[in-house]
Design a protein around this motif. Structure first.
Motif, PDB file in Angstrom:
ATOM      1  N   GLY A 158       0.796  -1.229   0.000  1.00 47.01           N
ATOM      2  CA  GLY A 158       0.000   0.000   0.000  1.00 47.01           C
ATOM      3  C   GLY A 158       0.827   1.275   0.000  1.00 47.01           C
ATOM      4  N   PRO A 159       1.710   1.466   1.003  1.00 47.47           N
ATOM      5  CA  PRO A 159       2.530   2.687   1.013  1.00 47.47           C
ATOM      6  C   PRO A 159       3.422   2.817  -0.217  1.00 47.47           C
ATOM      7  CG  PRO A 159       2.525   1.664   3.179  1.00 47.47           C
ATOM      8  CD  PRO A 159       1.857   0.701   2.256  1.00 47.47           C
ATOM      9  N   LEU A 160       3.967   1.697  -0.710  1.00 46.76           N
ATOM     10  CA  LEU A 160       4.821   1.765  -1.899  1.00 46.76           C
ATOM     11  C   LEU A 160       4.011   2.202  -3.118  1.00 46.76           C
ATOM     12  CD1 LEU A 160       7.059  -1.426  -1.478  1.00 46.76           C
ATOM     13  CD2 LEU A 160       7.671   0.959  -1.031  1.00 46.76           C
ATOM     14  N   THR A 161       2.778   1.718  -3.233  1.00 47.41           N
ATOM     15  CA  THR A 161       1.922   2.116  -4.356  1.00 47.41           C
ATOM     16  C   THR A 161       1.588   3.600  -4.299  1.00 47.41           C
ATOM     17  OG1 THR A 161       0.927  -0.098  -4.464  1.00 47.41           O
ATOM     18  CG2 THR A 161      -0.295   1.711  -5.494  1.00 47.41           C
ATOM     19  N   VAL A 162       1.207   4.067  -3.118  1.00 50.34           N
ATOM     20  CA  VAL A 162       0.878   5.484  -2.955  1.00 50.34           C
ATOM     21  C   VAL A 162       2.096   6.353  -3.264  1.00 50.34           C
ATOM     22  CG1 VAL A 162       0.270   7.247  -1.260  1.00 50.34           C
ATOM     23  CG2 VAL A 162      -1.008   5.108  -1.346  1.00 50.34           C
ATOM     24  N   ALA A 163       3.259   5.939  -2.778  1.00 48.80           N
ATOM     25  CA  ALA A 163       4.482   6.697  -3.050  1.00 48.80           C
ATOM     26  C   ALA A 163       4.774   6.749  -4.548  1.00 48.80           C
ATOM     27  CB  ALA A 163       5.661   6.060  -2.306  1.00 48.80           C
ATOM     28  N   GLY A 164       4.543   5.629  -5.243  1.00 51.31           N
ATOM     29  CA  GLY A 164       4.780   5.603  -6.686  1.00 51.31           C
ATOM     30  C   GLY A 164       3.840   6.517  -7.444  1.00 51.31           C
ATOM     31  N   VAL A 165       2.552   6.519  -7.077  1.00 46.58           N
ATOM     32  CA  VAL A 165       1.583   7.383  -7.752  1.00 46.58           C
ATOM     33  C   VAL A 165       1.896   8.853  -7.472  1.00 46.58           C
ATOM     34  CG1 VAL A 165      -0.854   8.016  -7.911  1.00 46.58           C
ATOM     35  CG2 VAL A 165      -0.218   5.617  -7.704  1.00 46.58           C
ATOM     36  N   LEU A 166       2.272   9.168  -6.242  1.00 45.59           N
ATOM     37  CA  LEU A 166       2.647  10.551  -5.921  1.00 45.59           C
ATOM     38  C   LEU A 166       3.841  10.992  -6.748  1.00 45.59           C
ATOM     39  CD1 LEU A 166       2.281  10.649  -2.021  1.00 45.59           C
ATOM     40  CD2 LEU A 166       0.897  11.898  -3.686  1.00 45.59           C
ATOM     41  N   ALA A 167       4.806  10.095  -6.933  1.00 46.36           N
ATOM     42  CA  ALA A 167       5.996  10.445  -7.718  1.00 46.36           C
ATOM     43  C   ALA A 167       5.630  10.716  -9.176  1.00 46.36           C
ATOM     44  CB  ALA A 167       7.028   9.324  -7.624  1.00 46.36           C
ATOM     45  N   VAL A 168       4.718   9.913  -9.725  1.00 45.06           N
ATOM     46  CA  VAL A 168       4.330  10.053 -11.126  1.00 45.06           C
ATOM     47  C   VAL A 168       3.475  11.300 -11.350  1.00 45.06           C
ATOM     48  CG1 VAL A 168       2.948   9.013 -12.974  1.00 45.06           C
ATOM     49  CG2 VAL A 168       4.504   7.592 -11.624  1.00 45.06           C
ATOM     50  N   THR A 169       2.603  11.614 -10.393  1.00 42.09           N
ATOM     51  CA  THR A 169       1.653  12.725 -10.558  1.00 42.09           C
ATOM     52  C   THR A 169       2.158  14.042  -9.977  1.00 42.09           C
ATOM     53  OG1 THR A 169       0.520  12.166  -8.487  1.00 42.09           O
ATOM     54  CG2 THR A 169      -0.294  11.140 -10.524  1.00 42.09           C
ATOM     55  N   GLY A 170       3.377  14.058  -9.489  1.00 38.16           N
ATOM     56  CA  GLY A 170       3.915  15.293  -8.939  1.00 38.16           C
ATOM     57  C   GLY A 170       3.314  15.675  -7.598  1.00 38.16           C
ATOM     58  N   GLY A 171       2.914  14.687  -6.804  1.00 35.09           N
ATOM     59  CA  GLY A 171       2.415  14.966  -5.456  1.00 35.09           C
ATOM     60  C   GLY A 171       0.931  15.220  -5.370  1.00 35.09           C
ATOM     61  N   ASP A 172       0.157  14.759  -6.369  1.00 32.89           N
ATOM     62  CA  ASP A 172      -1.291  14.953  -6.371  1.00 32.89           C
ATOM     63  C   ASP A 172      -1.940  13.849  -5.514  1.00 32.89           C
ATOM     64  OD1 ASP A 172      -3.970  15.324  -6.857  1.00 32.89           O
ATOM     65  OD2 ASP A 172      -3.749  15.590  -9.019  1.00 32.89           O
ATOM     66  N   TYR A 173      -2.610  14.249  -4.416  1.00 32.39           N
ATOM     67  CA  TYR A 173      -3.175  13.261  -3.499  1.00 32.39           C
ATOM     68  C   TYR A 173      -4.437  12.589  -4.042  1.00 32.39           C
ATOM     69  CZ  TYR A 173      -0.042  15.084   0.061  1.00 32.39           C
ATOM     70  OH  TYR A 173       1.077  15.447   0.771  1.00 32.39           O
ATOM     71  N   THR A 174      -5.139  13.236  -4.966  1.00 28.65           N
ATOM     72  CA  THR A 174      -6.394  12.673  -5.464  1.00 28.65           C
ATOM     73  C   THR A 174      -6.197  11.332  -6.161  1.00 28.65           C
ATOM     74  OG1 THR A 174      -7.397  14.873  -5.663  1.00 28.65           O
ATOM     75  CG2 THR A 174      -8.415  13.072  -6.922  1.00 28.65           C
ATOM     76  N   PRO A 175      -5.322  11.227  -7.169  1.00 27.97           N
ATOM     77  CA  PRO A 175      -5.116   9.906  -7.782  1.00 27.97           C
ATOM     78  C   PRO A 175      -4.405   8.924  -6.849  1.00 27.97           C
ATOM     79  CG  PRO A 175      -3.613  11.513  -8.736  1.00 27.97           C
ATOM     80  CD  PRO A 175      -4.574  12.276  -7.886  1.00 27.97           C
ATOM     81  N   ALA A 176      -3.533   9.442  -5.975  1.00 23.65           N
ATOM     82  CA  ALA A 176      -2.794   8.563  -5.068  1.00 23.65           C
ATOM     83  C   ALA A 176      -3.728   7.841  -4.116  1.00 23.65           C
ATOM     84  CB  ALA A 176      -1.765   9.372  -4.278  1.00 23.65           C
ATOM     85  N   LEU A 177      -4.764   8.525  -3.656  1.00 24.69           N
ATOM     86  CA  LEU A 177      -5.749   7.901  -2.772  1.00 24.69           C
ATOM     87  C   LEU A 177      -6.879   7.251  -3.563  1.00 24.69           C
ATOM     88  CD1 LEU A 177      -5.816  10.694  -0.058  1.00 24.69           C
ATOM     89  CD2 LEU A 177      -5.038   8.352   0.288  1.00 24.69           C
ATOM     90  N   GLY A 178      -7.160   7.809  -4.746  1.00 24.45           N
ATOM     91  CA  GLY A 178      -8.215   7.240  -5.580  1.00 24.45           C
ATOM     92  C   GLY A 178      -7.894   5.835  -6.046  1.00 24.45           C
ATOM     93  N   VAL A 179      -6.622   5.549  -6.298  1.00 32.19           N
ATOM     94  CA  VAL A 179      -6.239   4.221  -6.760  1.00 32.19           C
ATOM     95  C   VAL A 179      -6.531   3.159  -5.701  1.00 32.19           C
ATOM     96  CG1 VAL A 179      -3.849   4.240  -5.927  1.00 32.19           C
ATOM     97  CG2 VAL A 179      -4.419   2.982  -8.015  1.00 32.19           C
ATOM     98  N   LEU A 180      -6.637   3.582  -4.451  1.00 27.99           N
ATOM     99  CA  LEU A 180      -6.909   2.635  -3.362  1.00 27.99           C
ATOM    100  C   LEU A 180      -8.361   2.157  -3.366  1.00 27.99           C
ATOM    101  CD1 LEU A 180      -4.914   4.372  -0.480  1.00 27.99           C
ATOM    102  CD2 LEU A 180      -4.186   2.498  -1.971  1.00 27.99           C
ATOM    103  N   ALA A 181      -9.203   2.783  -4.201  1.00 27.90           N
ATOM    104  CA  ALA A 181     -10.592   2.312  -4.307  1.00 27.90           C
ATOM    105  C   ALA A 181     -10.655   0.924  -4.930  1.00 27.90           C
ATOM    106  CB  ALA A 181     -11.414   3.303  -5.132  1.00 27.90           C
ATOM    107  N   LEU A 182      -9.692   0.589  -5.770  1.00 26.11           N
ATOM    108  CA  LEU A 182      -9.697  -0.722  -6.440  1.00 26.11           C
ATOM    109  C   LEU A 182      -9.499  -1.871  -5.456  1.00 26.11           C
ATOM    110  CD1 LEU A 182      -7.700   0.211  -9.676  1.00 26.11           C
ATOM    111  CD2 LEU A 182     -10.179  -0.014  -9.377  1.00 26.11           C
ATOM    112  N   PRO A 183      -8.429  -1.870  -4.647  1.00 24.45           N
ATOM    113  CA  PRO A 183      -8.322  -2.936  -3.643  1.00 24.45           C
ATOM    114  C   PRO A 183      -9.437  -2.858  -2.601  1.00 24.45           C
ATOM    115  CG  PRO A 183      -6.598  -1.299  -3.315  1.00 24.45           C
ATOM    116  CD  PRO A 183      -7.229  -1.014  -4.643  1.00 24.45           C
ATOM    117  N   GLY A 184      -9.986  -1.657  -2.384  1.00 20.55           N
ATOM    118  CA  GLY A 184     -11.098  -1.523  -1.451  1.00 20.55           C
ATOM    119  C   GLY A 184     -12.329  -2.276  -1.936  1.00 20.55           C
ATOM    120  N   ALA A 185     -12.648  -2.121  -3.226  1.00 17.78           N
ATOM    121  CA  ALA A 185     -13.791  -2.840  -3.797  1.00 17.78           C
ATOM    122  C   ALA A 185     -13.544  -4.345  -3.764  1.00 17.78           C
ATOM    123  CB  ALA A 185     -14.032  -2.363  -5.229  1.00 17.78           C
TER     124      ALA A 185
END
Length: 416
Positions: A158-185
């Motif tokens: 989880g933390p590694l995925t969030v860190a990777g998305v933040l790195a790709v999006t330039g620190g945008d929290y919306t996609p970084a947390l939004g991607v967690l909806a998939l494992p949540g479902a």
């Protein structure tokens, strides 16, 4: 009224398959909430929070996650709706986390952070009770250990995925947390599937011994359980947090801050391995293996706050191993001390006491660190020696051995 299923009813899944699937549920859920918790501080700061606000919000969240189990545990026992409490708790967590990325106000984000932790409190006693039934057939130590090992995989991903998305999006929290909806479902889908396949996990534990029935329907929790809680609380009071160890690493100039997560990931690996090892030993040798916990806890302080980077790194790995024992085998022992009818209540009390002791331990070790690292190490050693003595005198770590020896599959556990 609770529907009583016949003792002879056969679950649609084997006990091991139930434990494994439940472990995957926890893996996916940890993917979600550990991913979010890894950036909670920076997220709140981006919305204008001060250090005081961050500390207050996260502190309230942790207090809710532990203290509310004193309510959810007895309610789960009283209603016997363990699946309902489990699914509701997971749903609250996996829904609130993605919303953190879209709210634009500090108060809303703070409310969601606390709500996520409330979800943990809602589900944990009921979830542990469901798991304890299946683990009675697999060997409780091994069942809880496999569950914990799978759980920790999600805590790393989880933390590694969030860190990777933040790195790709330039620190945008919306996609970084939004991607967690998939494992949540996926968490909720798998949980509902498991509930349909095994509506009554108690059928894994057809124990009708008089002693077991006496503790199954109500009344007080047994005295040995309270003795056990005292032992665990004393041990946790002398247990250093990773936050303090990482602080020592950075302030002491032993490791750059950017490298600390890698050491933490290594500790999570040690956590999983120690959970598996201690669980196997618990099923083979009984509760006496828990006497290793005070020794491990003393060794953590001795290594983590003395010497160079290599010694501190060893202390971190020992810290991870101790957490693995705490999160798996300590919970398995509770199920061997308390009958099914009061087990959720016991887990609620146990978790609340564990959390209170951990909080006290964090304050104590932090204060002692400011005084002197040597004083910290000596005090922790003294506390753990006292905990070890208490466990031996009160025989709390052998209280569930009769149940361990009598469990189905015990013979297989002992075979080469």
């Amino acid at each position: 009224m609770r529907t009583v299923h016949p003792v002879a009813s056969r679950p649609a899944l084997s006990a091991w398959r139930f434990v494994t699937v439940f472990g995957v549920v926890s893996l996916l859920a940890d993917f979600v909430y550990e991913g979010a918790r890894s950036i909670t501080g920076p997220l709140l700061a981006s919305l204008g929070a001060t250090g005081l606000v961050v500390g207050t919000v996260t502190g309230i969240g942790e207090a809710a996650a532990l203290g509310l189990r004193l309510v959810s545990g007895p309610l789960a026992d009283r209603t016997r709706r363990f699946w309902t409490w489990t699914i509701a708790g997971y749903a609250l967590t996996v829904i609130t986390v993605p919303l953190l990325g879209v709210v634009g106000t500090l108060w809303a984000a703070a409310a969601l952070v606390v709500a996520e932790r409330v979800g943990k409190a809602v589900r944990s006693p009921a979830k542990d009770t469901l798991l304890s039934h299946a683990a009675s057939a697999t060997g409780r130590g091994r069942g809880f250990a496999v569950h914990e090992a799978l759980d920790q995989i999600g805590a790393v991903i989880g933390p590694l995925t969030v860190a990777g998305v933040l790195a790709v999006t330039g620190g945008d929290y919306t996609p970084a947390l939004g991607v967690l909806a998939l494992p949540g479902a996926a968490t909720l889908a798998l949980l509902v599937w498991l509930r349909v396949r095994v509506p009554d996990p108690a059928s894994y534990e057809p124990d009708t011994r008089p002693a077991h029935r006496a503790g199954a329907g109500g009344g007080r929790l047994p005295a040995v359980f309270w003795h056990y809680c005292c032992f665990v609380a004393l041990t946790m009071t002398g247990f250093a947090t990773f936050g303090l160890i990482s602080y020592h690493l950075v302030v002491g100039g032993l490791l750059p801050a950017a490298m600390v997560p890698l050491l933490y990931a290594a500790a999570m690996g040690a956590d999983a391995l120690a959970a598996l090892a201690s669980g196997w030993c618990y099923d083979r040798y009984g509760g006496r293996v828990l006497l290793s916990l005070p020794i491990l806890s003393a060794a953590v302080a001795a290594c983590a706050f003395a010497g160079g980077l290599g010694t501190v790194a060893a202390g971190v790995l020992l810290w991870g191993a101790a957490v693995g024992v705490q999160e798996s085998t300590l919970r398995a022992a509770v199920a061997d001390m308390v009958g099914p009818g009061r087990r959720a209540s016991a887990y609620g009390v146990f978790a609340a006491g564990l959390g209170a002791a951990a909080a006290a331990g964090g304050v104590l070790t932090g204060w002692l660190y400011d005084v002197s690292a040597g004083v910290l190490v000596a005090t922790v050693a003294g506390i753990q020696l006292l905990a070890l003595t208490l466990a031996i005198v009160l025989k709390v770590c052998s209280a569930g051995d009769a149940n361990v020896m009598a469990r189905p599959g015990r013979q297989e556990t002992r075979s080469p």
